[in-house]
Design a protein around this motif. Structure first.
Motif, PDB file in Angstrom:
ATOM      1  N   PHE A   1       0.779  -1.262  -0.013  1.00 52.85           N
ATOM      2  CA  PHE A   1      -0.073  -0.025   0.219  1.00 52.85           C
ATOM      3  C   PHE A   1       0.920   1.214  -0.050  1.00 52.85           C
ATOM      4  N   MET A   2       1.966   1.264   0.759  1.00 57.21           N
ATOM      5  CA  MET A   2       2.870   2.525   0.828  1.00 57.21           C
ATOM      6  C   MET A   2       4.099   2.300  -0.084  1.00 57.21           C
ATOM      7  N   GLY A   3       4.541   0.886  -0.378  1.00 52.10           N
ATOM      8  CA  GLY A   3       5.654   0.673  -1.276  1.00 52.10           C
ATOM      9  C   GLY A   3       5.397   1.077  -2.690  1.00 52.10           C
ATOM     10  N   PHE A   4       4.395   0.360  -3.321  1.00 52.20           N
ATOM     11  CA  PHE A   4       4.213   0.319  -4.515  1.00 52.20           C
ATOM     12  C   PHE A   4       4.167   1.685  -5.223  1.00 52.20           C
ATOM     13  N   PRO A   5       3.397   2.733  -4.443  1.00 53.10           N
ATOM     14  CA  PRO A   5       3.441   4.037  -5.132  1.00 53.10           C
ATOM     15  C   PRO A   5       4.460   4.894  -4.948  1.00 53.10           C
ATOM     16  N   VAL A   6       5.064   4.627  -3.818  1.00 52.69           N
ATOM     17  CA  VAL A   6       6.379   5.178  -3.446  1.00 52.69           C
ATOM     18  C   VAL A   6       7.547   5.140  -4.323  1.00 52.69           C
ATOM     19  N   LEU A   7       7.808   3.785  -4.468  1.00 53.46           N
ATOM     20  CA  LEU A   7       8.775   3.180  -5.497  1.00 53.46           C
ATOM     21  C   LEU A   7       8.571   3.477  -6.920  1.00 53.46           C
ATOM     22  N   GLU A   8       7.156   3.425  -7.207  1.00 52.58           N
ATOM     23  CA  GLU A   8       7.017   4.120  -8.858  1.00 52.58           C
ATOM     24  C   GLU A   8       7.242   5.533  -8.940  1.00 52.58           C
ATOM     25  N   PHE A   9       6.857   6.293  -7.645  1.00 51.66           N
ATOM     26  CA  PHE A   9       7.008   7.732  -8.064  1.00 51.66           C
ATOM     27  C   PHE A   9       8.646   7.932  -8.210  1.00 51.66           C
ATOM     28  N   LEU A  10       9.498   7.367  -7.294  1.00 48.18           N
ATOM     29  CA  LEU A  10      10.885   7.438  -7.212  1.00 48.18           C
ATOM     30  C   LEU A  10      11.626   6.794  -8.207  1.00 48.18           C
ATOM     31  N   PHE A  11      11.289   5.582  -8.969  1.00 51.75           N
ATOM     32  CA  PHE A  11      12.147   4.821  -9.899  1.00 51.75           C
ATOM     33  C   PHE A  11      11.205   4.706 -11.033  1.00 51.75           C
ATOM     34  N   GLY A  12       9.968   4.975 -11.131  1.00 56.18           N
ATOM     35  CA  GLY A  12       9.071   4.377 -12.119  1.00 56.18           C
ATOM     36  C   GLY A  12       8.607   3.085 -12.218  1.00 56.18           C
ATOM     37  N   PRO A  13       7.894   2.494 -13.330  1.00 56.52           N
ATOM     38  CA  PRO A  13       7.385   1.270 -13.159  1.00 56.52           C
ATOM     39  C   PRO A  13       8.267  -0.105 -12.948  1.00 56.52           C
ATOM     40  N   GLU A  14       9.397   0.278 -13.500  1.00 55.41           N
ATOM     41  CA  GLU A  14      10.600  -0.770 -13.530  1.00 55.41           C
ATOM     42  C   GLU A  14      10.988  -1.215 -12.079  1.00 55.41           C
ATOM     43  N   ALA A  15      10.526  -0.398 -11.058  1.00 57.32           N
ATOM     44  CA  ALA A  15      10.952  -0.883  -9.752  1.00 57.32           C
ATOM     45  C   ALA A  15       9.759  -1.998  -9.059  1.00 57.32           C
ATOM     46  N   LEU A  16       8.329  -1.789  -9.642  1.00 61.21           N
ATOM     47  CA  LEU A  16       7.335  -2.737  -9.269  1.00 61.21           C
ATOM     48  C   LEU A  16       7.611  -4.248  -9.370  1.00 61.21           C
ATOM     49  N   PRO A  17       8.439  -4.726 -10.114  1.00 63.43           N
ATOM     50  CA  PRO A  17       8.539  -6.195 -10.343  1.00 63.43           C
ATOM     51  C   PRO A  17       9.272  -6.804  -9.234  1.00 63.43           C
ATOM     52  N   THR A  18      10.254  -6.107  -8.829  1.00 56.32           N
ATOM     53  CA  THR A  18      11.150  -6.485  -7.674  1.00 56.32           C
ATOM     54  C   THR A  18      10.247  -6.207  -6.318  1.00 56.32           C
ATOM     55  N   ALA A  19       9.603  -5.103  -6.057  1.00 62.96           N
ATOM     56  CA  ALA A  19       8.692  -4.777  -5.048  1.00 62.96           C
ATOM     57  C   ALA A  19       7.545  -5.642  -5.027  1.00 62.96           C
ATOM     58  N   LEU A  20       6.881  -6.205  -6.115  1.00 55.16           N
ATOM     59  CA  LEU A  20       5.776  -6.985  -6.146  1.00 55.16           C
ATOM     60  C   LEU A  20       6.378  -8.317  -5.304  1.00 55.16           C
ATOM     61  N   LEU A  21       7.569  -8.986  -5.810  1.00 54.39           N
ATOM     62  CA  LEU A  21       8.118 -10.043  -5.181  1.00 54.39           C
ATOM     63  C   LEU A  21       8.399  -9.924  -3.715  1.00 54.39           C
ATOM     64  N   ILE A  22       9.055  -8.752  -3.215  1.00 53.40           N
ATOM     65  CA  ILE A  22       9.110  -8.626  -1.801  1.00 53.40           C
ATOM     66  C   ILE A  22       7.952  -8.708  -1.231  1.00 53.40           C
ATOM     67  N   ASP A  23       6.855  -8.090  -1.789  1.00 53.09           N
ATOM     68  CA  ASP A  23       5.753  -8.016  -1.019  1.00 53.09           C
ATOM     69  C   ASP A  23       4.855  -9.396  -1.035  1.00 53.09           C
ATOM     70  N   GLN A  24       4.896 -10.023  -1.941  1.00 52.34           N
ATOM     71  CA  GLN A  24       4.051 -11.464  -1.923  1.00 52.34           C
ATOM     72  C   GLN A  24       4.837 -12.645  -1.332  1.00 52.34           C
ATOM     73  N   ALA A  25       5.909 -12.745  -1.865  1.00 55.52           N
ATOM     74  CA  ALA A  25       6.859 -13.824  -1.359  1.00 55.52           C
ATOM     75  C   ALA A  25       7.464 -13.461   0.149  1.00 55.52           C
ATOM     76  N   GLY A  26       7.670 -12.331   0.432  1.00 51.91           N
ATOM     77  CA  GLY A  26       8.041 -11.767   1.696  1.00 51.91           C
ATOM     78  C   GLY A  26       7.140 -11.407   2.522  1.00 51.91           C
ATOM     79  N   SER A  27       6.669 -10.257   2.440  1.00 56.76           N
ATOM     80  CA  SER A  27       5.709  -9.602   3.544  1.00 56.76           C
ATOM     81  C   SER A  27       4.304 -10.429   3.597  1.00 56.76           C
ATOM     82  N   PHE A  28       3.544 -10.763   2.509  1.00 58.17           N
ATOM     83  CA  PHE A  28       2.459 -11.283   2.751  1.00 58.17           C
ATOM     84  C   PHE A  28       2.411 -12.950   3.199  1.00 58.17           C
TER      85      PHE A  28
END
Length: 303
Positions: A104-131
């Motif tokens: 909820f916080m990570g995806f929009p912040v990282l997309e703002f800072l790095f662009g959509p290229e950051a989302l695949p790594t963020a998604l992995l961290i979120d789903q296989a890590g946090s979730f």
């Protein structure tokens, strides 16, 4: 921008619901938690885990979430024993600061800072890590510290009877055996899954208390200091030895480790009566505080 507006609205709605009679607001909070735990989290597990394919190349970013959670358990579990903290306080500090708000916080912040290229790594961290952590290890911790019982049978029964954990096991089995969710269910799961963040913010708003003595609490600042300072600092130092410090994957991993405490983690703590007031403060007030520190970490990584 729309995500932020919806988030502020839902959080404010939760605060307004506090004005209802206590019995009514408690009932609303109870039903919201049941909706999240019995419907939304199982839906998210079915939606994201069966298609997941893990490989060695993506394990480093994912492992950061597991490392910071287990370290939280070691640190706050040790401090709790040494200072004779109440078990519910210890459990709260293990779970809530131990999990980062990587979606909820990570995806929009990282997309703002790095662009959509950051989302695949963020998604992995979120789903296989946090979730995975909030659906498994957080339930283990909550069962141990919430029940006050060390009997393995009672703890195991509480864990396996928790709907998100049961669905997590089923989803992992589907991933291993390459079983896909029926296509007709996917749109339904997606709609349910999208309600996670806004409904969770309402739940946090109902429980959150803005009183000055609580904000002076050393336990609040202990938890926040771990989440926004120590965790990203350790990931930066340790993972720079195994990942390219200039890579986007490394920067995303560090910043995800410094996001606010996870909203869903705080709801687990609230559900198991692990100091609900502190849990809601860490997740709610932690959002604006960590937004500033994440930007500072981003500036530091650019040096």
């Amino acid at each position: 921008m729309l995500t932020a507006v919806i988030g502020v609205f839902c959080f404010s709605l939760g605060l307004l619901l506090q004005k209802l009679p206590k019995r009514t607001s408690s009932a609303v909070s109870k039903w919201i938690n049941k909706y999240l735990f019995y419907l939304v989290l199982p839906a998210l597990a079915l939606l994201h885990i069966p298609p997941m394919e893990l490989s060695w190349s993506v394990l480093m970013p994912i492992s950061a979430a597991w490392f910071t959670f287990m370290l939280s358990w070691v640190i706050f579990g040790t401090l709790g024993k040494y200072f004779h903290w109440d078990r519910t306080l210890t459990g709260c500090l293990i779970i809530v600061p131990g999990l980062a708000n990587t979606s909820f916080m990570g995806f929009p912040v990282l997309e703002f800072l790095f662009g959509p290229e950051a989302l695949p790594t963020a998604l992995l961290i979120d789903q296989a890590g946090s979730f995975l952590l909030v659906s498994s290890m957080s339930i283990v911790v909550a069962s141990i510290y919430g029940t006050g019982s060390s009997k393995p049978k009672l703890i195991l029964l509480k864990i396996i009877s928790f709907p998100p954990f049961f669905m997590l096991l089923a989803s992992l089995a589907m991933s291993v055996f390459k079983v896909s969710v029926p296509g007709m269910l996917l749109p339904v799961l997606e709609v349910i899954g999208k309600t996670m963040a806004p409904v969770a913010l309402i739940a946090i708003g109902i429980k959150l208390q803005f009183d000055l003595p609580s904000l002076k609490s050393r336990y609040f600042w202990l938890g926040m200091s771990y989440r926004i300072i120590l965790a990203p600092a350790l990931i930066l130092l340790i993972y720079s030895e195994t990942m390219d410090p200039e890579s986007l994957e490394f920067k995303v991993t560090v910043l995800e480790s410094g996001m606010a405490p996870m909203i869903t983690g705080s709801l687990v703590a609230i559900e198991y009566q692990l100091n609900p007031k502190l849990a809601s403060q860490l997740a709610g007030i932690g959002l604006p505080i960590s937004l500033a520190t994440v930007l500072l970490w981003h500036f530091f990584l650019r040096l």
